[in-house]
Design an enzyme around this catalytic site. Structure first.
Site, PDB file in Angstrom:
ATOM      1  N   ASP A  50      36.734  -5.637  65.950  1.00  0.00           N
ATOM      2  CA  ASP A  50      37.453  -5.398  67.202  1.00  0.00           C
ATOM      3  C   ASP A  50      38.935  -5.257  66.872  1.00  0.00           C
ATOM      4  OD1 ASP A  50      36.421  -5.945  70.329  1.00  0.00           O
ATOM      5  OD2 ASP A  50      38.601  -6.038  70.082  1.00  0.00           O
ATOM      6  N   ASP A  72      40.988  -1.118  64.295  1.00  0.00           N
ATOM      7  CA  ASP A  72      41.455  -0.297  65.408  1.00  0.00           C
ATOM      8  C   ASP A  72      40.838   1.080  65.201  1.00  0.00           C
ATOM      9  OD1 ASP A  72      42.754   1.370  67.159  1.00  0.00           O
ATOM     10  OD2 ASP A  72      44.772   0.675  66.671  1.00  0.00           O
ATOM     11  N   ASN A  99      30.982   1.484  69.451  1.00  0.00           N
ATOM     12  CA  ASN A  99      30.946   0.937  70.812  1.00  0.00           C
ATOM     13  C   ASN A  99      32.331   0.778  71.431  1.00  0.00           C
ATOM     14  OD1 ASN A  99      29.809  -0.972  73.050  1.00  0.00           O
ATOM     15  ND2 ASN A  99      31.337  -2.226  71.977  1.00  0.00           N
ATOM     16  N   TYR A 165      37.842   9.691  81.128  1.00  0.00           N
ATOM     17  CA  TYR A 165      36.779   8.858  80.539  1.00  0.00           C
ATOM     18  C   TYR A 165      35.485   9.673  80.425  1.00  0.00           C
ATOM     19  CZ  TYR A 165      33.647   4.736  80.209  1.00  0.00           C
ATOM     20  OH  TYR A 165      32.705   3.809  79.823  1.00  0.00           O
ATOM     21  N   ALA A 198      28.111  -1.681  84.045  1.00  0.00           N
ATOM     22  CA  ALA A 198      27.857  -3.082  83.698  1.00  0.00           C
ATOM     23  C   ALA A 198      29.099  -3.882  84.057  1.00  0.00           C
ATOM     24  CB  ALA A 198      27.559  -3.201  82.207  1.00  0.00           C
ATOM     25  N   THR A 200      31.316  -5.828  82.919  1.00  0.00           N
ATOM     26  CA  THR A 200      32.114  -6.367  81.811  1.00  0.00           C
ATOM     27  C   THR A 200      33.596  -6.266  82.180  1.00  0.00           C
ATOM     28  OG1 THR A 200      32.335  -4.218  80.805  1.00  0.00           O
ATOM     29  CG2 THR A 200      30.406  -5.505  80.148  1.00  0.00           C
TER      30      THR A 200
HETATM   31  P1  NAD Z   1      34.794  -4.460  77.125  1.00  0.00           P
HETATM   32  O1  NAD Z   1      36.144  -4.148  77.623  1.00  0.00           O
HETATM   33  O2  NAD Z   1      34.134  -5.719  77.529  1.00  0.00           O
HETATM   34  O3  NAD Z   1      34.741  -4.379  75.513  1.00  0.00           O
HETATM   35  C1  NAD Z   1      35.385  -3.365  74.820  1.00  0.00           C
HETATM   36  C2  NAD Z   1      35.885  -3.919  73.508  1.00  0.00           C
HETATM   37  O4  NAD Z   1      36.513  -2.836  72.786  1.00  0.00           O
HETATM   38  C3  NAD Z   1      36.938  -5.015  73.678  1.00  0.00           C
HETATM   39  O5  NAD Z   1      36.589  -6.162  72.919  1.00  0.00           O
HETATM   40  C4  NAD Z   1      38.224  -4.372  73.162  1.00  0.00           C
HETATM   41  O6  NAD Z   1      39.125  -5.291  72.529  1.00  0.00           O
HETATM   42  C5  NAD Z   1      37.680  -3.352  72.169  1.00  0.00           C
HETATM   43  N1  NAD Z   1      38.633  -2.273  71.874  1.00  0.00           N
HETATM   44  C6  NAD Z   1      39.469  -1.642  72.726  1.00  0.00           C
HETATM   45  N2  NAD Z   1      40.238  -0.766  72.062  1.00  0.00           N
HETATM   46  C7  NAD Z   1      39.854  -0.820  70.763  1.00  0.00           C
HETATM   47  C8  NAD Z   1      40.267  -0.146  69.590  1.00  0.00           C
HETATM   48  N3  NAD Z   1      41.266   0.761  69.614  1.00  0.00           N
HETATM   49  N4  NAD Z   1      39.663  -0.445  68.424  1.00  0.00           N
HETATM   50  C9  NAD Z   1      38.678  -1.379  68.384  1.00  0.00           C
HETATM   51  N5  NAD Z   1      38.266  -2.063  69.451  1.00  0.00           N
HETATM   52  C10 NAD Z   1      38.836  -1.785  70.640  1.00  0.00           C
HETATM   53  O7  NAD Z   1      33.921  -3.191  77.578  1.00  0.00           O
HETATM   54  P2  NAD Z   1      32.346  -2.879  77.547  1.00  0.00           P
HETATM   55  O8  NAD Z   1      31.945  -2.615  78.923  1.00  0.00           O
HETATM   56  O9  NAD Z   1      31.618  -3.874  76.738  1.00  0.00           O
HETATM   57  O10 NAD Z   1      32.388  -1.455  76.807  1.00  0.00           O
HETATM   58  C11 NAD Z   1      31.774  -1.208  75.563  1.00  0.00           C
HETATM   59  C12 NAD Z   1      31.437   0.273  75.509  1.00  0.00           C
HETATM   60  O11 NAD Z   1      30.500   0.566  76.534  1.00  0.00           O
HETATM   61  C13 NAD Z   1      32.643   1.197  75.737  1.00  0.00           C
HETATM   62  O12 NAD Z   1      32.536   2.329  74.900  1.00  0.00           O
HETATM   63  C14 NAD Z   1      32.450   1.622  77.177  1.00  0.00           C
HETATM   64  O13 NAD Z   1      33.073   2.846  77.464  1.00  0.00           O
HETATM   65  C15 NAD Z   1      30.948   1.704  77.250  1.00  0.00           C
HETATM   66  N6  NAD Z   1      30.409   1.666  78.602  1.00  0.00           N
HETATM   67  C16 NAD Z   1      30.651   0.616  79.416  1.00  0.00           C
HETATM   68  C17 NAD Z   1      30.133   0.640  80.706  1.00  0.00           C
HETATM   69  C18 NAD Z   1      30.370  -0.480  81.664  1.00  0.00           C
HETATM   70  O14 NAD Z   1      30.039  -0.289  82.854  1.00  0.00           O
HETATM   71  N7  NAD Z   1      30.868  -1.622  81.259  1.00  0.00           N
HETATM   72  C19 NAD Z   1      29.367   1.732  81.139  1.00  0.00           C
HETATM   73  C20 NAD Z   1      29.147   2.778  80.260  1.00  0.00           C
HETATM   74  C21 NAD Z   1      29.659   2.739  78.993  1.00  0.00           C
END
Ligand code: NAD
Length: 266
Positions: A50, A72, A99, A165, A198, A200
């Site tokens: 992360d 990153d 992810n 997005y 989700a 989150t």
């Molecule tokens: P989250 O915000 O809980 O987790 C995302 C993580 O990515 C965080 O820990 C953050 O520190 C990390 N991050 C951000 N920028 C970064 C970088 N430059 N390098 C490395 N790490 C980085 O979000 P989530 O909901 O768990 O999302 C995870 C994935 O799922 C994402 O790609 C998101 O687009 C996708 N997604 C989420 C949803 C939703 O509804 N939550 C729906 C569809 C897709």
């Protein structure tokens, strides 16, 4: 051993990731952390990566057989270091989940170019770099692998206020298909997961702003259109399947887990 016990054992074996090494980006929390937990529970050694290294270290402390590494995903040296670190630590890399991602909300007509570029750098460039360096390591090792990218249902439809997005996620799904074709001769599978919404941090930190702009309660929209929030466990179950030998003939696919959200026109 009875026939049923033998069957149960072979079912477990198909799910097993024993002997595999997995890397998950953006895994300090949310979907990535649950995917990491599930992989570890099925026998994999997991590198939780992360941009937030303290959070990644805390998360790794809660997952058996996991370690943390800062990465990153916008920075090619950082992504390359993550894969090299994993190879040095475990000698192999079998499963990589791209992810890491962010979200923000704005109508396109008011969106700053900076907001657009930030979205592309993490949600698209980051996936390209992760797929690229995962593929290079797997090709060099000459062993089969599974690369999973995390798209979104917004890749499939227009979604007001998240045009940047959705565009990045649509590109991720397409990029994954080309990667699947290029890597098939090497026994490397590439698939995308397209989650619905989700609850989150990514969603909770944006939903008020979404509700304020649209004038409709975000939770109410999700309840009506999706039947409630997708759980991180639902997404992780799909990520486990795609990483496992059960999915040995699945490559180039985009798999929704969205409670029927995208099945409906209204
Ligand atoms: P989250 O915000 O809980 O987790 C995302 C993580 O990515 C965080 O820990 C953050 O520190 C990390 N991050 C951000 N920028 C970064 C970088 N430059 N390098 C490395 N790490 C980085 O979000 P989530 O909901 O768990 O999302 C995870 C994935 O799922 C994402 O790609 C998101 O687009 C996708 N997604 C989420 C949803 C939703 O509804 N939550 C729906 C569809 C897709």
């Amino acid at each position: 051993m009875t026939k049923n016990e033998t069957l149960a054992k072979s079912e477990q074996a198909a799910d097993s990731l024993a002997g595999k090494v997995a890397v998950v980006t953006g895994a300090a929390r949310g979907i990535g952390l649950e995917v990491a937990r599930s992989y570890a529970a099925h026998g994999a050694k997991v590198v939780i990566s992360d941009i937030d290294d303290a959070a990644a270290a805390d998360a790794a402390g809660t997952v058996p057989d996991a370690s943390a590494r800062r990465c990153d995903v916008r920075d090619e040296d950082s992504v390359s270091d993550l894969i090299d670190h994993t190879l040095n630590l475990h000698g192999q890399v079998d499963i990589v989940v791209a992810n890491a991602g962010i979200a923000s909300v704005s109508p396109l007509a008011e969106m700053s170019f900076e907001m657009w570029r930030t979205m592309m750098s993490i949600n698209l460039d980051g996936v390209f770099l992760t797929v690229k360096h995962a593929a290079r390591a797997m090709i060099a090792a000459g062993t089969p692998g599974s690369i999973i990218t995390v798209g979104s249902v917004t890749a499939l439809h227009g979604t007001p206020l998240v045009g940047h997005y959705g565009a990045a996620k649509a590109a991720v799904v397409n990029l994954s298909k080309t990667a699947a074709l290029e890597l098939r001769p090497h026994g490397i599978r590439v698939n995308s997961i397209l989650p619905g919404f989700a609850e989150t941090a990514l969603v909770t930190s944006n939903k008020q702003s979404y509700s304020d702009t649209v004038g409709v309660d975000f939770d109410a929209i999700i309840k009506q259109a999706q039947g409630g929030y997708v759980s991180v466990e639902d997404v992780a179950a799909l990520a486990l399947f795609l990483a496992s030998d059960r999915a040995s003939f699945c490559t180039g696919g985009g798999y929704v887990v969205d409670g029927g959200l995208t099945a409906s026109l209204f």
